[in-house]
Enzyme design. Structure first.
Site, PDB file in Angstrom:
ATOM      1  CG  ASP A  60      -1.910  -1.044   1.185  1.00 44.14           C
ATOM      2  OD1 ASP A  60      -2.189  -1.539   0.330  1.00 44.14           O
ATOM      3  OD2 ASP A  60      -2.660  -1.246   2.275  1.00 44.14           O
ATOM      4  CE  LYS A  87      -3.584  -3.876  -2.503  1.00 40.70           C
ATOM      5  NZ  LYS A  87      -3.636  -4.661  -1.482  1.00 40.70           N
ATOM      6  NE  ARG A  91      -3.394   1.808  -4.138  1.00 37.66           N
ATOM      7  CZ  ARG A  91      -3.319   1.286  -3.032  1.00 37.66           C
ATOM      8  NH1 ARG A  91      -2.615  -0.093  -2.547  1.00 37.66           N
ATOM      9  NH2 ARG A  91      -3.982   1.133  -2.480  1.00 37.66           N
ATOM     10  NE  ARG A 134      -3.146   2.816   1.407  1.00 36.53           N
ATOM     11  CZ  ARG A 134      -3.614   2.354   2.829  1.00 36.53           C
ATOM     12  NH1 ARG A 134      -2.762   3.299   3.762  1.00 36.53           N
ATOM     13  NH2 ARG A 134      -3.697   1.071   3.135  1.00 36.53           N
TER      14      ARG A 134
END
Length: 174
Positions: A60, A87, A91, A134
Protein backbone atom coordinates in the site's frame (compact mmCIF):
# COMPACT_ATOMS: atom_id res chain seq x y z
CA UNK A 1 3.75 9.22 18.35
CA UNK A 2 1.98 5.94 18.98
CA UNK A 3 2.28 4.68 15.38
CA UNK A 4 1.28 1.10 14.60
CA UNK A 5 4.35 -1.12 14.27
CA UNK A 6 2.79 -4.35 13.02
CA UNK A 7 5.80 -6.40 11.79
CA UNK A 8 3.92 -7.29 8.59
CA UNK A 9 3.54 -3.59 7.75
CA UNK A 10 7.12 -2.37 8.30
CA UNK A 11 8.31 -2.79 4.71
CA UNK A 12 8.34 0.92 3.90
CA UNK A 13 10.41 1.80 6.95
CA UNK A 14 12.80 -1.10 6.32
CA UNK A 15 13.20 -0.07 2.68
CA UNK A 16 13.68 3.63 3.47
CA UNK A 17 16.38 2.68 5.98
CA UNK A 18 18.08 0.58 3.28
CA UNK A 19 17.98 3.70 1.08
CA UNK A 20 19.79 5.65 3.82
CA UNK A 21 16.88 7.24 5.68
CA UNK A 22 17.61 8.25 9.26
CA UNK A 23 14.67 6.72 11.10
CA UNK A 24 14.56 5.76 14.75
CA UNK A 25 11.80 3.82 16.44
CA UNK A 26 11.07 3.83 20.13
CA UNK A 27 8.66 0.97 20.88
CA UNK A 28 5.90 1.54 23.41
CA UNK A 29 3.83 -0.94 25.35
CA UNK A 30 0.56 -1.41 23.53
CA UNK A 31 -2.16 -3.89 22.74
CA UNK A 32 -3.40 -5.55 20.65
CA UNK A 33 -0.75 -4.48 18.11
CA UNK A 34 2.78 -3.17 18.66
CA UNK A 35 3.13 0.62 18.52
CA UNK A 36 5.77 3.23 19.18
CA UNK A 37 7.19 6.61 18.33
CA UNK A 38 8.95 7.18 15.02
CA UNK A 39 11.49 9.96 14.49
CA UNK A 40 12.72 10.85 11.02
CA UNK A 41 15.62 13.17 10.24
CA UNK A 42 16.48 14.72 6.92
CA UNK A 43 18.77 12.41 4.99
CA UNK A 44 20.10 11.76 1.52
CA UNK A 45 18.57 8.65 0.00
CA UNK A 46 20.12 6.34 -2.56
CA UNK A 47 18.36 4.23 -5.17
CA UNK A 48 18.09 0.50 -4.52
CA UNK A 49 16.65 -2.65 -6.06
CA UNK A 50 13.43 -3.80 -4.38
CA UNK A 51 12.83 -7.52 -4.81
CA UNK A 52 9.44 -9.18 -5.30
CA UNK A 53 9.62 -10.83 -1.85
CA UNK A 54 9.86 -7.37 -0.25
CA UNK A 55 6.69 -6.02 -1.91
CA UNK A 56 3.99 -7.62 0.29
CA UNK A 57 5.17 -5.74 3.41
CA UNK A 58 4.68 -2.39 1.67
CA UNK A 59 2.15 -2.96 -1.08
CA UNK A 60 0.00 0.00 0.00
CA UNK A 61 2.96 2.33 0.46
CA UNK A 62 4.53 1.89 -2.99
CA UNK A 63 3.23 5.21 -4.41
CA UNK A 64 4.96 6.98 -1.52
CA UNK A 65 8.09 4.87 -1.93
CA UNK A 66 8.14 5.80 -5.63
CA UNK A 67 8.19 9.50 -4.65
CA UNK A 68 11.10 8.89 -2.28
CA UNK A 69 12.89 7.04 -5.09
CA UNK A 70 12.41 10.00 -7.44
CA UNK A 71 14.19 12.23 -4.92
CA UNK A 72 16.98 9.68 -4.30
CA UNK A 73 20.43 9.58 -5.83
CA UNK A 74 20.66 6.83 -8.46
CA UNK A 75 18.21 4.30 -9.83
CA UNK A 76 15.51 2.47 -7.89
CA UNK A 77 14.05 -0.67 -9.44
CA UNK A 78 10.81 -1.98 -7.98
CA UNK A 79 9.98 -5.43 -9.33
CA UNK A 80 7.31 -7.98 -8.60
CA UNK A 81 4.66 -5.34 -7.88
CA UNK A 82 1.97 -6.73 -10.19
CA UNK A 83 -0.44 -6.97 -7.24
CA UNK A 84 -0.58 -3.15 -7.39
CA UNK A 85 -2.63 -3.46 -10.56
CA UNK A 86 -5.47 -4.98 -8.51
CA UNK A 87 -5.89 -2.52 -5.62
CA UNK A 88 -8.43 0.34 -5.42
CA UNK A 89 -6.90 1.45 -8.69
CA UNK A 90 -4.14 0.12 -10.92
CA UNK A 91 -1.51 1.68 -8.64
CA UNK A 92 1.34 1.20 -11.09
CA UNK A 93 -0.65 3.13 -13.70
CA UNK A 94 -1.90 5.76 -11.23
CA UNK A 95 1.57 6.23 -9.72
CA UNK A 96 2.90 6.91 -13.22
CA UNK A 97 0.02 9.36 -13.79
CA UNK A 98 0.84 11.09 -10.49
CA UNK A 99 4.48 11.31 -11.53
CA UNK A 100 3.49 12.99 -14.82
CA UNK A 101 1.32 15.49 -12.91
CA UNK A 102 4.22 16.30 -10.59
CA UNK A 103 6.71 16.63 -13.45
CA UNK A 104 8.53 13.39 -12.58
CA UNK A 105 9.62 10.55 -14.85
CA UNK A 106 9.54 6.80 -14.35
CA UNK A 107 9.33 3.73 -16.53
CA UNK A 108 6.59 1.21 -15.88
CA UNK A 109 6.46 -2.44 -16.82
CA UNK A 110 3.92 -5.22 -16.29
CA UNK A 111 4.92 -5.53 -12.63
CA UNK A 112 7.69 -2.99 -12.19
CA UNK A 113 8.77 0.62 -11.91
CA UNK A 114 12.19 2.04 -12.71
CA UNK A 115 12.86 5.47 -11.24
CA UNK A 116 16.02 7.48 -11.80
CA UNK A 117 16.85 10.25 -9.41
CA UNK A 118 17.28 12.72 -8.12
CA UNK A 119 14.44 14.59 -9.77
CA UNK A 120 12.82 17.87 -8.83
CA UNK A 121 9.07 18.03 -8.39
CA UNK A 122 7.72 20.87 -10.50
CA UNK A 123 3.99 20.56 -9.74
CA UNK A 124 1.60 23.17 -11.09
CA UNK A 125 -0.97 20.67 -12.36
CA UNK A 126 -3.99 19.10 -10.66
CA UNK A 127 -3.33 15.58 -9.34
CA UNK A 128 -5.96 12.94 -10.05
CA UNK A 129 -6.42 10.42 -7.23
CA UNK A 130 -8.49 7.91 -9.19
CA UNK A 131 -10.50 7.60 -5.95
CA UNK A 132 -7.51 5.78 -4.42
CA UNK A 133 -6.64 6.90 -0.91
CA UNK A 134 -2.98 5.81 -1.18
CA UNK A 135 -2.48 7.83 -4.35
CA UNK A 136 -4.12 10.85 -2.68
CA UNK A 137 -1.74 10.61 0.29
CA UNK A 138 1.27 10.29 -2.01
CA UNK A 139 -0.01 13.32 -3.96
CA UNK A 140 -0.08 15.32 -0.71
CA UNK A 141 3.55 14.47 -0.02
CA UNK A 142 4.52 15.28 -3.61
CA UNK A 143 2.65 18.59 -3.42
CA UNK A 144 4.57 19.48 -0.28
CA UNK A 145 7.83 19.19 -2.22
CA UNK A 146 6.61 20.76 -5.47
CA UNK A 147 7.92 24.06 -6.80
CA UNK A 148 4.37 25.08 -7.86
CA UNK A 149 1.05 24.39 -6.11
CA UNK A 150 -0.69 21.07 -6.73
CA UNK A 151 -4.46 20.75 -6.33
CA UNK A 152 -5.47 17.22 -5.35
CA UNK A 153 -8.74 16.12 -6.98
CA UNK A 154 -11.06 14.04 -4.79
CA UNK A 155 -8.70 14.32 -1.82
CA UNK A 156 -11.54 13.21 0.45
CA UNK A 157 -11.00 9.61 -0.63
CA UNK A 158 -8.35 9.38 2.12
CA UNK A 159 -11.27 8.88 4.52
CA UNK A 160 -11.39 5.23 3.41
CA UNK A 161 -8.35 4.36 5.47
CA UNK A 162 -7.24 7.47 7.39
CA UNK A 163 -10.00 10.03 8.01
CA UNK A 164 -7.66 12.34 9.96
CA UNK A 165 -4.88 12.22 7.34
CA UNK A 166 -4.93 15.88 6.31
CA UNK A 167 -5.31 17.13 9.89
CA UNK A 168 -2.34 15.00 10.98
CA UNK A 169 -0.39 15.93 7.83
CA UNK A 170 -0.76 19.64 8.69
CA UNK A 171 0.45 19.02 12.26
CA UNK A 172 3.61 17.38 10.98
CA UNK A 173 4.44 19.54 7.98
CA UNK A 174 3.00 22.98 8.61
Amino acid sequence: RNIGLNPGRMGLITTLKAMGALITIRPAASAPEPAGDISVSSSKLKGIRIRPDEIPAMIDELPLLALAAARSQGTTIISGAGELRHKESDRLKTTLALFKTLGLKAEGGKDSLVIRGPQNISGGNPAETFNDHRVAMAAAVGALLAAKPVKIKDAGCVKKSYPAFFADFRKVFY
